[in-house]
Design a protein around this motif. Structure first.
Motif, PDB file in Angstrom:
ATOM      1  N   GLY A 177      37.077  17.917 -35.158  1.00 65.10           N
ATOM      2  CA  GLY A 177      38.158  17.141 -34.400  1.00 65.10           C
ATOM      3  C   GLY A 177      38.788  17.920 -33.413  1.00 65.10           C
ATOM      4  N   ARG A 178      38.711  19.037 -33.387  1.00 65.65           N
ATOM      5  CA  ARG A 178      39.752  19.892 -32.815  1.00 65.65           C
ATOM      6  C   ARG A 178      39.347  20.206 -31.155  1.00 65.65           C
ATOM      7  NH1 ARG A 178      39.829  25.631 -34.636  1.00 65.65           N
ATOM      8  NH2 ARG A 178      37.287  25.261 -34.968  1.00 65.65           N
ATOM      9  N   TRP A 179      38.090  20.225 -30.881  1.00 64.99           N
ATOM     10  CA  TRP A 179      37.505  20.749 -29.421  1.00 64.99           C
ATOM     11  C   TRP A 179      37.035  19.470 -28.547  1.00 64.99           C
ATOM     12  CZ3 TRP A 179      39.697  25.282 -28.376  1.00 64.99           C
ATOM     13  CH2 TRP A 179      39.839  26.215 -29.326  1.00 64.99           C
ATOM     14  N   PHE A 180      36.130  18.654 -29.557  1.00 62.91           N
ATOM     15  CA  PHE A 180      35.699  17.531 -28.540  1.00 62.91           C
ATOM     16  C   PHE A 180      35.341  16.326 -29.906  1.00 62.91           C
ATOM     17  CE2 PHE A 180      32.300  20.114 -30.568  1.00 62.91           C
ATOM     18  CZ  PHE A 180      31.453  19.152 -31.197  1.00 62.91           C
ATOM     19  N   ARG A 181      35.190  15.326 -29.229  1.00 72.59           N
ATOM     20  CA  ARG A 181      34.940  14.089 -30.084  1.00 72.59           C
ATOM     21  C   ARG A 181      33.561  13.601 -29.749  1.00 72.59           C
ATOM     22  NH1 ARG A 181      38.964  11.707 -26.790  1.00 72.59           N
ATOM     23  NH2 ARG A 181      37.477  10.105 -26.410  1.00 72.59           N
ATOM     24  N   GLU A 182      32.822  13.184 -30.801  1.00 68.09           N
ATOM     25  CA  GLU A 182      31.538  12.985 -30.703  1.00 68.09           C
ATOM     26  C   GLU A 182      31.137  11.522 -29.852  1.00 68.09           C
ATOM     27  OE1 GLU A 182      29.263  13.378 -34.534  1.00 68.09           O
ATOM     28  OE2 GLU A 182      31.167  14.059 -35.280  1.00 68.09           O
ATOM     29  N   ASP A 183      32.397  10.799 -29.324  1.00 69.88           N
ATOM     30  CA  ASP A 183      32.081   9.476 -28.681  1.00 69.88           C
ATOM     31  C   ASP A 183      32.385   9.882 -27.344  1.00 69.88           C
ATOM     32  OD1 ASP A 183      34.955   9.818 -28.877  1.00 69.88           O
ATOM     33  OD2 ASP A 183      35.541   7.912 -29.666  1.00 69.88           O
ATOM     34  N   GLU A 184      32.785  10.877 -26.973  1.00 71.22           N
ATOM     35  CA  GLU A 184      32.992  11.459 -25.557  1.00 71.22           C
ATOM     36  C   GLU A 184      31.537  11.329 -24.778  1.00 71.22           C
ATOM     37  OE1 GLU A 184      35.621  14.554 -24.496  1.00 71.22           O
ATOM     38  OE2 GLU A 184      35.254  15.158 -26.649  1.00 71.22           O
ATOM     39  N   LYS A 185      31.667  10.605 -23.452  1.00 72.63           N
ATOM     40  CA  LYS A 185      30.453  10.379 -22.937  1.00 72.63           C
ATOM     41  C   LYS A 185      29.523  11.690 -22.573  1.00 72.63           C
ATOM     42  CE  LYS A 185      29.048   7.954 -18.378  1.00 72.63           C
ATOM     43  NZ  LYS A 185      29.443   7.210 -17.267  1.00 72.63           N
ATOM     44  N   TRP A 186      30.104  12.613 -22.243  1.00 71.22           N
ATOM     45  CA  TRP A 186      29.320  13.881 -21.942  1.00 71.22           C
ATOM     46  C   TRP A 186      28.538  14.069 -23.322  1.00 71.22           C
ATOM     47  CZ3 TRP A 186      29.997  18.305 -24.715  1.00 71.22           C
ATOM     48  CH2 TRP A 186      31.080  18.670 -25.322  1.00 71.22           C
ATOM     49  N   GLY A 223      25.192  12.525 -38.216  1.00 66.09           N
ATOM     50  CA  GLY A 223      26.265  11.556 -38.761  1.00 66.09           C
ATOM     51  C   GLY A 223      25.830  10.144 -38.367  1.00 66.09           C
ATOM     52  N   GLU A 224      26.632   9.283 -38.370  1.00 66.21           N
ATOM     53  CA  GLU A 224      26.223   7.708 -38.371  1.00 66.21           C
ATOM     54  C   GLU A 224      25.807   7.083 -36.912  1.00 66.21           C
ATOM     55  OE1 GLU A 224      28.114   3.286 -39.176  1.00 66.21           O
ATOM     56  OE2 GLU A 224      29.127   5.216 -40.010  1.00 66.21           O
ATOM     57  N   THR A 225      26.607   7.651 -35.947  1.00 67.43           N
ATOM     58  CA  THR A 225      26.456   7.338 -34.627  1.00 67.43           C
ATOM     59  C   THR A 225      24.766   7.887 -34.251  1.00 67.43           C
ATOM     60  OG1 THR A 225      28.577   7.453 -33.895  1.00 67.43           O
ATOM     61  CG2 THR A 225      27.021   7.495 -32.166  1.00 67.43           C
ATOM     62  N   ILE A 226      24.382   8.984 -34.596  1.00 68.22           N
ATOM     63  CA  ILE A 226      22.993   9.365 -34.105  1.00 68.22           C
ATOM     64  C   ILE A 226      22.119   8.802 -34.925  1.00 68.22           C
ATOM     65  CG2 ILE A 226      21.636  11.531 -34.015  1.00 68.22           C
ATOM     66  CD1 ILE A 226      23.859  13.288 -33.173  1.00 68.22           C
ATOM     67  N   LEU A 227      22.317   8.513 -36.281  1.00 65.86           N
ATOM     68  CA  LEU A 227      21.457   7.985 -37.130  1.00 65.86           C
ATOM     69  C   LEU A 227      20.977   6.346 -36.740  1.00 65.86           C
ATOM     70  CD1 LEU A 227      22.642   9.100 -40.332  1.00 65.86           C
ATOM     71  CD2 LEU A 227      20.235   9.633 -39.581  1.00 65.86           C
TER      72      LEU A 227
END
Length: 282
Positions: A177-186, A223-227
Motif C-alpha cells: 500500500g505504499r507506492w501504488f494502488r491496485e485500482d489505479e488505471k495504469w 487477489g480478488e480483483t484479478i480473480l
C-alpha cells in the motif's frame, strides 16, 4: 475440493527446509491425491534460492524413485519453477525435455535482463531489498518499475511454453500500500494486458496462498480483483501453497477456495497422469 493436490513445492534441493520424502509423507497423511515438486531452476549466477548447477540429476532421480515408492498412495510429480530472465534464463521447453519434467511453473522473481547485477529482486523476506532495487534500478519510479515487471511476464508468455504461471501479481507483496494502488488505471491496464495473453496462451493461473500465511500480503497472489477478471475470461486456476516446509503443503487452501467461489470460480485444474482437467470445488 474433491481431491487435495499442490503443484508448487520446494525442498532442501533449493530453498525449502526438508527432504522430499517428508513432504510426501505429510501429503499422504493429509489425504492428498497428488504432490508436485517444483524446485527453482538453475540460474547462471550465485544466489541463495535456486538449484545449484549440477544438482539437477540428483533432484530428478530422487523424485522419480519416490514416485515409484509411493505410487500406490499418491501421484508424485516432477517439475521446476523456472525463472524467466530475458537473455539469462534457460528456455523452458529445453528444461522440460532435458530433465523429463511433468510440467513447468513460469515465474518472475528478478526484474531486468542482461547482467545479474542489474536485476531487481522483488521477492524474499526483506522489504528493504525491494525498496533498494526500486531506487537503484528505477530511480524510485514505481510506475516504471511495476511496468517492467508486468512486461517481463508478458515476454515470458510470448516466448516460453509452460503450464502454470506462478504468483501472478507478486509485485504487490513488498508494496504493502505504499507506492501504488491496485485500482489505479495504469496498473489495471497492465493486468488486463497480461490476462489477455494468459487466456490466449491457455496457461493455468496459480492461486498462491504463501503471501498470507507468511504475513507478507493481505491477499492471495492474485487477489480478488484479478480473480474476478480471470473468471470473466474463463482462465483456469489451481490452488498452491508454494510450500517450503512439509507443514505448509495445504495452508489456507480453504480460504483460497472460498475466495474462488466468491469470484464465481467453481473448479480448479488437476494434473492426472499427463493430462490437465477440471475438478469442481465443493
Amino acid at each position: 475440493m474433491n481431491t487435495l493436490h499442490n503443484y508448487h513445492t520446494h525442498t532442501h534441493y533449493s530453498d525449502g527446509s526438508s527432504a522430499p520424502v517428508e513432504y510426501i509423507e505429510e501429503a499422504v497423511r493429509q489425504g492428498f491425491s497428488a504432490l508436485g515438486f517444483s524446485e527453482h531452476s538453475v540460474l547462471p549466477f550465485e544466489n541463495t534460492f535456486a538449484l545449484k548447477p549440477g544438482s539437477e540429476a540428483a533432484y530428478t532421480s530422487e523424485i522419480r524413485k519416490l514416485r515409484e515408492t509411493f505410487s500406490d498412495r499418491i501421484e508424485v510429480l516432477l517439475a521446476l519453477e523456472a525463472d524467466y530472465i530475458p537473455t539469462l534464463s534457460t528456455g523452458f521447453e529445453k528444461l522440460k525435455q532435458s530433465l523429463g519434467l511433468d510440467y513447468i511453473i513460469g515465474s518472475v522473481h528478478l526484474v531486468g535482463n542482461s547482467y545479474p547485477d542489474n536485476l531487481w529482486f522483488i521477492d524474499g523476506p526483506k522489504r528493504e531489498t525491494y525498496d533498494e532495487g526500486l531506487k537503484q534500478f528505477y530511480n524510485g519510479d514505481i510506475r516504471k518499475a511495476v511496468t517492467a515487471y508486468w512486461h517481463q511476464i508478458n515476454s515470458m508468455l510470448e516466448n516460453e511454453s509452460f503450464a502454470i504461471i506462478g504468483h501472478l501479481d507478486k509485485i504487490k507483496m513488498h508494496n504493502q500500500g505504499r507506492w501504488f494502488r491496485e485500482d489505479e488505471k495504469w496498473y489495471a491496464s497492465l493486468v488486463n494486458e497480461t490476462l489477455a495473453l494468459i487466456a490466449e496462451k491457455e496457461v493455468i493461473v496459480e492461486v498462491n496462498t504463501r503471501g498470507i500465511y507468511k504475513g507478507r500480503s493481505d491477499s492471495l497472489f492474485p487477489g480478488e480483483t484479478i480473480l474476478r477478471i480471470i473468471h470473466e475470461r474463463n482462465i483456469p486456476v489451481t490452488i498452491s501453497s508454494d510450500a517450503h516446509q512439509p507443514s505448509e503443503i495445504s495452508l489456507l487452501f480453504g480460504q483460497a477456495e472460498e475466495m474462488l467461489k466468491k469470484c464465481g470460480i467453481r473448479s480448479v485444474s488437476r494434473y492426472n497422469h499427463g493430462i490437465w482437467s477440471e475438478v469442481g470445488i465443493v
